[in-house]
Motif scaffolding. Structure first.
Motif, PDB file in Angstrom:
ATOM      1  N   SER A  45      15.850   3.005  -8.210  1.00  0.00           N
ATOM      2  CA  SER A  45      14.594   3.104  -8.605  1.00  0.00           C
ATOM      3  C   SER A  45      14.222   4.415  -7.748  1.00  0.00           C
ATOM      4  O   SER A  45      14.662   4.897  -7.777  1.00  0.00           O
ATOM      5  CB  SER A  45      14.377   2.053  -7.048  1.00  0.00           C
ATOM      6  OG  SER A  45      14.920   2.354  -6.125  1.00  0.00           O
ATOM      7  N   ASP A  46      12.280   4.462  -8.519  1.00  0.00           N
ATOM      8  CA  ASP A  46      12.491   5.924  -7.288  1.00  0.00           C
ATOM      9  C   ASP A  46      11.654   6.426  -6.340  1.00  0.00           C
ATOM     10  O   ASP A  46      10.486   6.625  -6.128  1.00  0.00           O
ATOM     11  CB  ASP A  46      11.115   6.442  -8.258  1.00  0.00           C
ATOM     12  CG  ASP A  46      11.728   6.879  -9.922  1.00  0.00           C
ATOM     13  OD1 ASP A  46      13.035   6.814  -9.820  1.00  0.00           O
ATOM     14  OD2 ASP A  46      10.880   6.508 -10.535  1.00  0.00           O
ATOM     15  N   ILE A  47      12.189   5.427  -5.334  1.00  0.00           N
ATOM     16  CA  ILE A  47      11.223   4.674  -3.512  1.00  0.00           C
ATOM     17  C   ILE A  47      11.300   6.478  -3.047  1.00  0.00           C
ATOM     18  O   ILE A  47      13.097   6.682  -3.414  1.00  0.00           O
ATOM     19  CB  ILE A  47      11.885   4.156  -3.063  1.00  0.00           C
ATOM     20  CG1 ILE A  47      11.443   2.639  -4.335  1.00  0.00           C
ATOM     21  CG2 ILE A  47      11.372   3.519  -2.050  1.00  0.00           C
ATOM     22  CD1 ILE A  47      12.433   1.411  -3.430  1.00  0.00           C
ATOM     23  N   HIS A  48      11.044   7.652  -2.396  1.00  0.00           N
ATOM     24  CA  HIS A  48      11.572   8.862  -1.498  1.00  0.00           C
ATOM     25  C   HIS A  48      10.835   8.376  -0.134  1.00  0.00           C
ATOM     26  O   HIS A  48       9.368   7.279  -0.173  1.00  0.00           O
ATOM     27  CB  HIS A  48      11.214   9.761  -2.687  1.00  0.00           C
ATOM     28  CG  HIS A  48      10.703   9.385  -3.886  1.00  0.00           C
ATOM     29  ND1 HIS A  48      12.616  10.128  -4.003  1.00  0.00           N
ATOM     30  CD2 HIS A  48      10.484   8.990  -4.562  1.00  0.00           C
ATOM     31  CE1 HIS A  48      12.739   9.897  -5.306  1.00  0.00           C
ATOM     32  NE2 HIS A  48      11.671  10.007  -6.022  1.00  0.00           N
ATOM     33  N   GLY A  49      11.163   8.181   0.819  1.00  0.00           N
ATOM     34  CA  GLY A  49      10.810   9.450   1.878  1.00  0.00           C
ATOM     35  C   GLY A  49      11.128   7.543   2.858  1.00  0.00           C
ATOM     36  O   GLY A  49      11.819   6.949   2.214  1.00  0.00           O
ATOM     37  N   ASP A  50      11.305   8.084   4.095  1.00  0.00           N
ATOM     38  CA  ASP A  50      11.842   6.894   4.895  1.00  0.00           C
ATOM     39  C   ASP A  50      10.947   5.698   5.134  1.00  0.00           C
ATOM     40  O   ASP A  50       9.971   5.364   4.674  1.00  0.00           O
ATOM     41  CB  ASP A  50      10.998   7.891   6.492  1.00  0.00           C
ATOM     42  CG  ASP A  50      12.501   8.884   6.774  1.00  0.00           C
ATOM     43  OD1 ASP A  50      13.067   8.950   6.279  1.00  0.00           O
ATOM     44  OD2 ASP A  50      11.337   9.821   7.907  1.00  0.00           O
ATOM     45  N   VAL A  51      11.902   4.839   5.214  1.00  0.00           N
ATOM     46  CA  VAL A  51      11.546   3.177   5.367  1.00  0.00           C
ATOM     47  C   VAL A  51      10.731   2.730   6.478  1.00  0.00           C
ATOM     48  O   VAL A  51      10.660   3.867   7.585  1.00  0.00           O
ATOM     49  CB  VAL A  51      12.762   2.675   5.937  1.00  0.00           C
ATOM     50  CG1 VAL A  51      12.560   1.143   6.061  1.00  0.00           C
ATOM     51  CG2 VAL A  51      14.459   2.278   4.506  1.00  0.00           C
ATOM     52  N   PRO A  52       9.679   2.719   6.212  1.00  0.00           N
ATOM     53  CA  PRO A  52       8.599   1.954   6.661  1.00  0.00           C
ATOM     54  C   PRO A  52       8.705   1.366   8.732  1.00  0.00           C
ATOM     55  O   PRO A  52       9.724   0.161   7.961  1.00  0.00           O
ATOM     56  CB  PRO A  52       7.312   1.741   6.564  1.00  0.00           C
ATOM     57  CG  PRO A  52       7.796   1.958   4.800  1.00  0.00           C
ATOM     58  CD  PRO A  52       9.240   1.506   4.501  1.00  0.00           C
ATOM     59  N   THR A  64       0.707  -1.150  -0.014  1.00  0.00           N
ATOM     60  CA  THR A  64       0.051   0.159  -0.194  1.00  0.00           C
ATOM     61  C   THR A  64       0.694   1.040  -0.273  1.00  0.00           C
ATOM     62  O   THR A  64       0.736   2.389  -0.361  1.00  0.00           O
ATOM     63  CB  THR A  64      -0.750   0.390   1.104  1.00  0.00           C
ATOM     64  OG1 THR A  64      -1.739  -1.204   1.415  1.00  0.00           O
ATOM     65  CG2 THR A  64      -2.376   1.203   1.007  1.00  0.00           C
ATOM     66  N   LEU A  65       1.882   1.196   1.056  1.00  0.00           N
ATOM     67  CA  LEU A  65       3.076   2.481   0.384  1.00  0.00           C
ATOM     68  C   LEU A  65       3.943   2.581  -0.867  1.00  0.00           C
ATOM     69  O   LEU A  65       4.704   3.220  -0.630  1.00  0.00           O
ATOM     70  CB  LEU A  65       3.629   2.093   2.694  1.00  0.00           C
ATOM     71  CG  LEU A  65       3.071   2.226   3.557  1.00  0.00           C
ATOM     72  CD1 LEU A  65       3.645   1.978   4.593  1.00  0.00           C
ATOM     73  CD2 LEU A  65       2.171   3.264   3.309  1.00  0.00           C
ATOM     74  N   GLY A  66       4.215   1.482  -1.187  1.00  0.00           N
ATOM     75  CA  GLY A  66       4.607   1.668  -2.654  1.00  0.00           C
ATOM     76  C   GLY A  66       6.023   1.044  -1.931  1.00  0.00           C
ATOM     77  O   GLY A  66       6.686   1.694  -2.817  1.00  0.00           O
ATOM     78  N   TYR A  67       6.536   0.456  -0.457  1.00  0.00           N
ATOM     79  CA  TYR A  67       8.053  -0.017  -0.454  1.00  0.00           C
ATOM     80  C   TYR A  67       8.450  -1.283  -0.325  1.00  0.00           C
ATOM     81  O   TYR A  67       7.697  -1.974  -0.081  1.00  0.00           O
ATOM     82  CB  TYR A  67       8.023   0.919   0.640  1.00  0.00           C
ATOM     83  CG  TYR A  67       9.086   1.615   0.787  1.00  0.00           C
ATOM     84  CD1 TYR A  67       9.319   3.565   1.178  1.00  0.00           C
ATOM     85  CD2 TYR A  67      10.076   1.632   1.946  1.00  0.00           C
ATOM     86  CE1 TYR A  67      10.371   4.347   1.003  1.00  0.00           C
ATOM     87  CE2 TYR A  67      11.090   1.729   1.820  1.00  0.00           C
ATOM     88  CZ  TYR A  67      11.599   3.239   1.603  1.00  0.00           C
ATOM     89  OH  TYR A  67      12.868   4.205   1.497  1.00  0.00           O
ATOM     90  N   PHE A  86      11.287  -6.683   6.895  1.00  0.00           N
ATOM     91  CA  PHE A  86       9.922  -6.972   5.961  1.00  0.00           C
ATOM     92  C   PHE A  86      10.514  -6.871   4.620  1.00  0.00           C
ATOM     93  O   PHE A  86      10.612  -5.700   4.354  1.00  0.00           O
ATOM     94  CB  PHE A  86       8.978  -6.597   6.070  1.00  0.00           C
ATOM     95  CG  PHE A  86       7.720  -7.193   7.554  1.00  0.00           C
ATOM     96  CD1 PHE A  86       8.195  -8.670   7.779  1.00  0.00           C
ATOM     97  CD2 PHE A  86       6.778  -6.956   8.671  1.00  0.00           C
ATOM     98  CE1 PHE A  86       7.949  -9.150   9.004  1.00  0.00           C
ATOM     99  CE2 PHE A  86       5.993  -7.228   9.477  1.00  0.00           C
ATOM    100  CZ  PHE A  86       7.094  -8.342   9.408  1.00  0.00           C
ATOM    101  N   VAL A  87       9.512  -7.826   4.449  1.00  0.00           N
ATOM    102  CA  VAL A  87       9.798  -7.750   2.340  1.00  0.00           C
ATOM    103  C   VAL A  87       8.339  -7.832   2.070  1.00  0.00           C
ATOM    104  O   VAL A  87       7.381  -8.733   2.836  1.00  0.00           O
ATOM    105  CB  VAL A  87      10.898  -8.830   1.418  1.00  0.00           C
ATOM    106  CG1 VAL A  87      10.370  -8.743   0.143  1.00  0.00           C
ATOM    107  CG2 VAL A  87      12.188  -8.990   2.272  1.00  0.00           C
ATOM    108  N   ARG A  88       7.835  -6.993   1.156  1.00  0.00           N
ATOM    109  CA  ARG A  88       6.894  -6.013   1.185  1.00  0.00           C
ATOM    110  C   ARG A  88       6.612  -7.756   0.209  1.00  0.00           C
ATOM    111  O   ARG A  88       7.038  -8.656  -1.116  1.00  0.00           O
ATOM    112  CB  ARG A  88       6.770  -5.670  -0.393  1.00  0.00           C
ATOM    113  CG  ARG A  88       5.763  -4.737  -1.389  1.00  0.00           C
ATOM    114  CD  ARG A  88       5.709  -4.083  -2.084  1.00  0.00           C
ATOM    115  NE  ARG A  88       6.952  -4.031  -2.706  1.00  0.00           N
ATOM    116  CZ  ARG A  88       7.531  -2.851  -4.065  1.00  0.00           C
ATOM    117  NH1 ARG A  88       6.518  -2.016  -3.772  1.00  0.00           N
ATOM    118  NH2 ARG A  88       8.173  -2.480  -4.429  1.00  0.00           N
TER     119      ARG A  88
END
Length: 424
Positions: free
Chosen positions: A356-363, A187-190, A387-389
């Motif tokens: 990749s285009d991943i942005h933001g803090d690690v959940p 859901t978070l795209g992470y 955890f792995v998506r």
């Protein structure tokens, strides 16, 4: 290649033929990565590095090789393979023997508890919290844990459990990589998340004994129907866990629970059996399992207590006998804050190296599923999880799926963690 005890679906239970074949294969991978290998008296497989400082506290990395029935391919196995792969990279780079402290990969023999309904047989033995009485737990056929161990040439004595137990002073910490088994990361795209804690869990077995009779001749008002009673009890459990606010007050000053204490409360009846199980016979005996989980241990215990009270009250009203057996209790485990931060930094660093285009803090996530980390937290307080998506949050199903790039990211994060915090 699928190593399974069943044809057409994946199933590996404690020390089953499929588990033994899987152990042999994983051992060959460990040896290829330059690890010294052995199997302990509880069937756990170990692979350990040689280091320049052999007396230093050991970093343990692990997960389980057993599965549920009709399982997915990644639950447990992914964490073992990620750890072996990261250490193999260090070997290829000539860094393996330069590690500051020993690193040991453990493939635990039993986490799911499918056969004996007692989870963490493997990791609990290493953590020193598996009581000797666990050897006498039996499966549906009356075969005990001790029987299975001895069939596989293990001693299966109280003393052998002592040999399996690790000295807490010898352990630096424990890290586990695992699929999320939930939908949050997707859901978070992470691709990856770091775990801050694992929900506590209680497993019960409820036995309902009524009066067996002819389906066509016993009037409805004269029946002691164990199936109807069990059905009411199951719906009672569902109602209690769906709407706990109807039964519990949330007043911290008066000693009750804050509403957040029961957030994430889940209850499941996953198995039911009846006797004699014939369409024209009123069942005389019905048994079912109960699984109750919550982040707050006191809240979980209160739910268990309230459900138990309602079971006995409703059974008395229906004139059937009910027995509740506690099969498993695990307190919530809280990951070490410093180790969690280290895993978060390692994950961020690894993701920056990927296209990749991943942005933001690690959940930072909570886990509703139980993991070997819960047992290992009794051995060392320095516990961390990554955890792995997984697609759709689906797990315990053949539909379980992860992206190749996410597995790559997990391996890079673990490698980065080893480089930054072990290889000094």
């Amino acid at each position: 290649m699928m190593i399974s005890d069943a044809d057409g679906y994946l199933e590996r239970t404690f020390l089953s033929p499929g588990s033994i074949r899987a152990t042999d294969l994983i051992m060959s991978w460990m040896q290829d990565a330059g690890l010294k290998t052995w199997v302990d008296q509880m069937g756990n497989l170990h692979g350990r590095t040689d280091t320049v400082n052999a007396t230093a506290e050991t970093l343990l990395i692990g997960s389980h090789l057993d599965t549920v029935v009709d399982a997915g391919k990644y639950d447990g196995s992914l964490g073992i393979i990620c750890a072996i792969s990261a250490l193999k990279v260090l070997r290829i780079k000539g860094k393996l023997e330069k590690l500051y402290r020993p690193v040991e990969v453990i493939a635990f023999s039993d986490e799911e508890g499918v056969r004996f309904q007692s989870t963490f047989l493997g990791s609990a033995a290493i953590a020193g919290i598996l009581p000797p009485t666990a050897l006498q737990i039996s499966d549906k056929s009356g075969i005990t844990v001790q029987d299975v161990l001895r069939e596989n040439s293990f001693e299966a004595t109280d003393e052998s459990l002592v040999w399996v137990k690790y000295n807490p002073k010898s352990v630096w910490g424990y890290v586990e990589v695992h699929i999320e088994q939930g939908p949050v990361l997707e859901t978070l795209g992470y691709p990856l998340g770091v775990v801050k804690g694992i929900a506590g869990q209680t497993r019960l077995k409820v036995e309902v004994s009524g009066a067996q009779g002819h389906a066509g001749t016993v009037p409805m008002l004269m029946r002691q129907d164990s199936m109807a009673a069990a059905a009411e009890l199951i719906v009672t459990l569902e109602t209690l866990c769906k709407y706990p606010d109807k039964l519990f007050a949330y007043d911290e000053q008066c000693g009750f629970f804050e509403k957040e204490s029961l957030a994430g409360l889940v209850c499941t009846v996953g198995e039911i059996s009846c006797w004699p199980s014939a369409s024209n016979v009123i069942p005389g005996q019905v048994n079912f399992t109960v699984d109750i989980r919550a982040i707050d241990d006191e809240a979980r215990k209160s739910v268990v207590s309230e459900f138990s009270n309602q079971v006995y009250r409703k059974c008395e009203q229906r004139m059937v006998n009910c027995t509740i057996k506690h099969k498993h209790d695990a307190e919530a485990a809280h990951c070490d804050s410093e180790l969690t931060l280290q895993l978060k930094h390692a994950t961020s660093s690894a993701l920056r190296k990927m296209p990749s285009d991943i942005h933001g803090d690690v959940p930072i996530l909570m886990s509703g599923a139980g993991h070997d980390a819960m047992a290992m937290s009794h051995l060392t307080k320095q516990v961390g999880m990554l955890f792995v998506r997984c697609r759709g949050g689906i797990s315990h199903s053949p539909e379980e799926s992860v992206l190749d790039d996410d597995v790559w990211a997990a391996g890079l994060a673990l490698l980065q963690f080893l480089d930054q915090h072990v290889n000094q």
